[in-house]
Write a protein that holds these residues in place. Structure first.
Motif, PDB file in Angstrom:
ATOM      1  N   LEU A   1      34.224  39.613  33.878  1.00  0.00           N
ATOM      2  CA  LEU A   1      32.851  39.317  33.449  1.00  0.00           C
ATOM      3  C   LEU A   1      32.656  37.835  33.132  1.00  0.00           C
ATOM      4  O   LEU A   1      31.524  37.396  32.903  1.00  0.00           O
ATOM      5  N   ALA A   2      33.752  37.074  33.107  1.00  0.00           N
ATOM      6  CA  ALA A   2      33.667  35.632  32.822  1.00  0.00           C
ATOM      7  C   ALA A   2      34.551  34.878  33.810  1.00  0.00           C
ATOM      8  O   ALA A   2      35.507  34.203  33.410  1.00  0.00           O
ATOM      9  N   PRO A   3      34.247  34.966  35.099  1.00  0.00           N
ATOM     10  CA  PRO A   3      35.104  34.336  36.107  1.00  0.00           C
ATOM     11  C   PRO A   3      35.119  32.813  35.991  1.00  0.00           C
ATOM     12  O   PRO A   3      34.163  32.210  35.518  1.00  0.00           O
ATOM     13  N   ILE A   4      36.211  32.238  36.434  1.00  0.00           N
ATOM     14  CA  ILE A   4      36.421  30.789  36.362  1.00  0.00           C
ATOM     15  C   ILE A   4      36.218  30.191  37.751  1.00  0.00           C
ATOM     16  O   ILE A   4      36.920  30.544  38.704  1.00  0.00           O
ATOM     17  N   GLY A   5      35.248  29.302  37.869  1.00  0.00           N
ATOM     18  CA  GLY A   5      35.014  28.613  39.141  1.00  0.00           C
ATOM     19  C   GLY A   5      34.468  29.483  40.246  1.00  0.00           C
ATOM     20  O   GLY A   5      34.559  29.123  41.419  1.00  0.00           O
ATOM     21  N   ALA A   6      33.911  30.633  39.904  1.00  0.00           N
ATOM     22  CA  ALA A   6      33.396  31.561  40.918  1.00  0.00           C
ATOM     23  C   ALA A   6      32.322  32.443  40.293  1.00  0.00           C
ATOM     24  O   ALA A   6      32.291  32.621  39.071  1.00  0.00           O
ATOM     25  N   PRO A   7      31.435  33.015  41.108  1.00  0.00           N
ATOM     26  CA  PRO A   7      30.445  33.952  40.576  1.00  0.00           C
ATOM     27  C   PRO A   7      31.079  35.293  40.234  1.00  0.00           C
ATOM     28  O   PRO A   7      32.278  35.510  40.487  1.00  0.00           O
ATOM     29  N   LEU A   8      30.310  36.196  39.677  1.00  0.00           N
ATOM     30  CA  LEU A   8      30.789  37.548  39.424  1.00  0.00           C
ATOM     31  C   LEU A   8      31.198  38.196  40.741  1.00  0.00           C
ATOM     32  O   LEU A   8      30.647  37.901  41.808  1.00  0.00           O
ATOM     33  N   LEU A   9      32.150  39.106  40.670  1.00  0.00           N
ATOM     34  CA  LEU A   9      32.671  39.732  41.881  1.00  0.00           C
ATOM     35  C   LEU A   9      31.567  40.444  42.668  1.00  0.00           C
ATOM     36  O   LEU A   9      31.559  40.421  43.906  1.00  0.00           O
ATOM     37  N   LYS A  10      30.602  41.032  41.977  1.00  0.00           N
ATOM     38  CA  LYS A  10      29.523  41.747  42.661  1.00  0.00           C
ATOM     39  C   LYS A  10      28.638  40.817  43.494  1.00  0.00           C
ATOM     40  O   LYS A  10      27.907  41.275  44.379  1.00  0.00           O
ATOM     41  N   ASP A  11      28.724  39.525  43.204  1.00  0.00           N
ATOM     42  CA  ASP A  11      27.963  38.541  43.987  1.00  0.00           C
ATOM     43  C   ASP A  11      28.802  37.921  45.103  1.00  0.00           C
ATOM     44  O   ASP A  11      28.324  37.042  45.825  1.00  0.00           O
TER      45      ASP A  11
ATOM     46  N   PRO B   1      39.875  48.282  36.150  1.00  0.00           N
ATOM     47  CA  PRO B   1      38.716  47.406  36.005  1.00  0.00           C
ATOM     48  C   PRO B   1      38.261  46.782  37.325  1.00  0.00           C
ATOM     49  O   PRO B   1      37.063  46.618  37.558  1.00  0.00           O
ATOM     50  N   LEU B   2      39.235  46.443  38.191  1.00  0.00           N
ATOM     51  CA  LEU B   2      38.890  45.831  39.466  1.00  0.00           C
ATOM     52  C   LEU B   2      38.166  46.831  40.370  1.00  0.00           C
ATOM     53  O   LEU B   2      37.160  46.482  41.016  1.00  0.00           O
ATOM     54  N   LEU B   3      38.648  48.061  40.430  1.00  0.00           N
ATOM     55  CA  LEU B   3      37.971  49.075  41.228  1.00  0.00           C
ATOM     56  C   LEU B   3      36.562  49.334  40.706  1.00  0.00           C
ATOM     57  O   LEU B   3      35.612  49.463  41.483  1.00  0.00           O
ATOM     58  N   ASP B   4      36.418  49.389  39.385  1.00  0.00           N
ATOM     59  CA  ASP B   4      35.082  49.589  38.806  1.00  0.00           C
ATOM     60  C   ASP B   4      34.130  48.481  39.243  1.00  0.00           C
ATOM     61  O   ASP B   4      32.974  48.731  39.591  1.00  0.00           O
ATOM     62  N   ALA B   5      34.616  47.233  39.238  1.00  0.00           N
ATOM     63  CA  ALA B   5      33.785  46.089  39.634  1.00  0.00           C
ATOM     64  C   ALA B   5      33.419  46.167  41.112  1.00  0.00           C
ATOM     65  O   ALA B   5      32.289  45.849  41.506  1.00  0.00           O
ATOM     66  N   LEU B   6      34.361  46.591  41.946  1.00  0.00           N
ATOM     67  CA  LEU B   6      34.089  46.715  43.372  1.00  0.00           C
ATOM     68  C   LEU B   6      33.111  47.855  43.661  1.00  0.00           C
ATOM     69  O   LEU B   6      32.187  47.709  44.474  1.00  0.00           O
ATOM     70  N   PHE B   7      33.299  48.982  42.982  1.00  0.00           N
ATOM     71  CA  PHE B   7      32.391  50.111  43.188  1.00  0.00           C
ATOM     72  C   PHE B   7      30.979  49.761  42.707  1.00  0.00           C
ATOM     73  O   PHE B   7      29.988  50.145  43.322  1.00  0.00           O
ATOM     74  N   GLU B   8      30.903  49.015  41.610  1.00  0.00           N
ATOM     75  CA  GLU B   8      29.601  48.579  41.101  1.00  0.00           C
ATOM     76  C   GLU B   8      28.880  47.714  42.138  1.00  0.00           C
ATOM     77  O   GLU B   8      27.642  47.720  42.227  1.00  0.00           O
TER      78      GLU B   8
END
Length: 416
Positions: A45-55, A82-89
């Motif tokens: 939820l606070a990526p470094i140097g990159a947008p959120l994974l969903k973007d 957590p990674l799978l949840d972010a990808l499914f989202e």
């Protein structure tokens, strides 16, 4: 003082007179908040140097997640939910995700090992496979001449997400980041080309800037393309205490800085005797992996001193070329000459041990046969206590002892 060292699934216990103990290198205490899956979720939820994974990812894209093999302590099973949840989202379908175990030059896994590494949820919900270095795609060549030949399922994915844990690496500086790609899912020839840079003095533990191995790794990663990383830092109990997600370089560097705060250890001077362990399984499965602790210990022992290396090595030496060099060389110095004349992956670790032996003797406490240990130029001991007693006999009862219970993680640095 009673000291304990991980040894396979068990421990080796050593009694050292208090007056002989110079220092015991444990992790520095650092402030941290969340741990485990909660910390991974926070990082995503606070990526470094990159947008959120969903973007970054899109529905129907093929996603390759590259993670570590069984020789690493990387807790993939903690990161995956957590990674799978972010990808499914983000709308990614289960059937479009593949978890690839980066074998480098290591052996394949059993199905049971894959399930243990990935975690039950990931193993049941997505495809989990070993990287197959016999089926690669040529994607380019680095400026140092390293071919970027990448396992097909990774090379042909629409998005690549690299996982890893951050620890010191004796010539790549640190693990993690683009190392999941090179050497993780590269050919043996590519790995050999990259690792040939290890003979340069700038290729050393704890160094990133100007390190030719690390720079080559990151150039290969850029050529292949890494869309996201999730790297974690573990405490001495292998619990995730920090995660960094996002850009393959910027997030990696943040995790490295955090690691330094814990594991870079300043010492006043070098010791006569160093007791060192990888911390037990899985990092001491074989000598090929246990060597990493030995290489960190070299920074802490004086010339003419003794390193007591404690590691199960129950699976043997661990790599065929390494085994050939260690068992067939006439003496240790010949391995140094050989690596200078003809770099070979696997032989590089044999040469590293030979360079270590120019400075200090090595007593090995392991499950390897004594005759084999002697054949590879080390001195076998039945227990850590016996090894220490022998070291005192050789160097004198006043010899100073430094202990590294997590030698693959802690990096001693002599104070200026």
């Amino acid at each position: 003082m009673k000291l304990e060292f991980g040894f396979g699934a068990g421990i080796q216990t050593v009694e050292v007179p208090d007056e002989n103990v110079m220092e015991v290198l444990h992790a520095n205490q650092v402030e941290h908040g969340l741990t485990g899956e909660d910390e991974v979720r926070r990082a995503l939820l606070a990526p470094i140097g990159a947008p959120l994974l969903k973007d970054v990812v899109k529905p129907k894209e093929k996603i390759a997640i590259v993670t570590s093999d069984i020789t690493r302590p990387m807790p993939t099973y903690v990161v995956m939910p957590p990674l799978l949840d972010a990808l499914f989202e983000a709308g990614v379908r289960r059937e479009d995700i593949t978890l690839v175990f980066a074998l480098g030059s290591h052996r394949k896994h059993t199905p049971a090992e894959m399930k243990k590494l990935a975690g039950a949820r990931a193993y049941e919900e997505i495809l989990c496979i070993d990287g197959d270095s016999s089926d690669c795609v040529h994607m380019g060549v680095t400026s140092r001449g390293t071919p970027v030949d990448i396992v097909r399922v990774v090379a042909e994915a629409d998005r690549r997400i690299c996982l890893g844990n951050i620890e010191y690496h004796y010539f790549a500086g640190y693990s993690g980041g683009a190392k999941a790609i090179m050497p993780g899912v590269s050919t043996r020839e590519a790995i050999q080309s990259n690792h040939s840079q290890m003979v340069k003095p700038q290729a050393c533990a704890g160094r990133l800037s100007g390190n030719p191995v690390r720079e080559d790794i990151e150039e290969a990663g850029a050529i292949c393309g890494i869309d996201y990383i999730v790297n974690v830092v573990l405490d001495e109990n292998k619990k995730v205490i920090m995660a960094a997600a996002g850009d393959a370089v910027k997030a990696h560097r943040e995790a490295c800085r955090f690691l330094d705060g814990i594991y870079r250890k300043e010492i006043p001077r070098k010791a006569d005797i160093v007791l060192v362990s990888q911390g037990g399984a899985p990092k001491d499965l074989n000598l090929y992996q246990t060597q990493k602790a030995l290489d960190n210990a070299k920074h802490a022992v004086r010339k003419g001193g003794i390193i007591i290396l404690i590691g199960s090595c129950k699976e043997g030496l661990g790599e065929s070329v390494f085994e050939e060099w260690m068992t067939q060389s006439p003496d240790a110095p010949s391995m140094i000459t050989r690596i200078q004349e003809n770099f070979q992956l696997g032989g590089h670790k044999a040469a590293a041990i030979a360079m270590m032996l120019e400075n200090a003797d090595v007593f090995l406490v392991s499950e390897l046969p004594d005759d084999l240990v002697r054949k590879i130029f080390l001195e076998p001991k039945t227990s850590a206590q016996e090894a220490l007693n022998c070291a005192f006999e050789r160097l004198g009862k006043d010899a100073k002892v430094l202990a590294m219970p997590y030698g693959g993680s802690t990096l001693p640095c002599v104070a200026d």
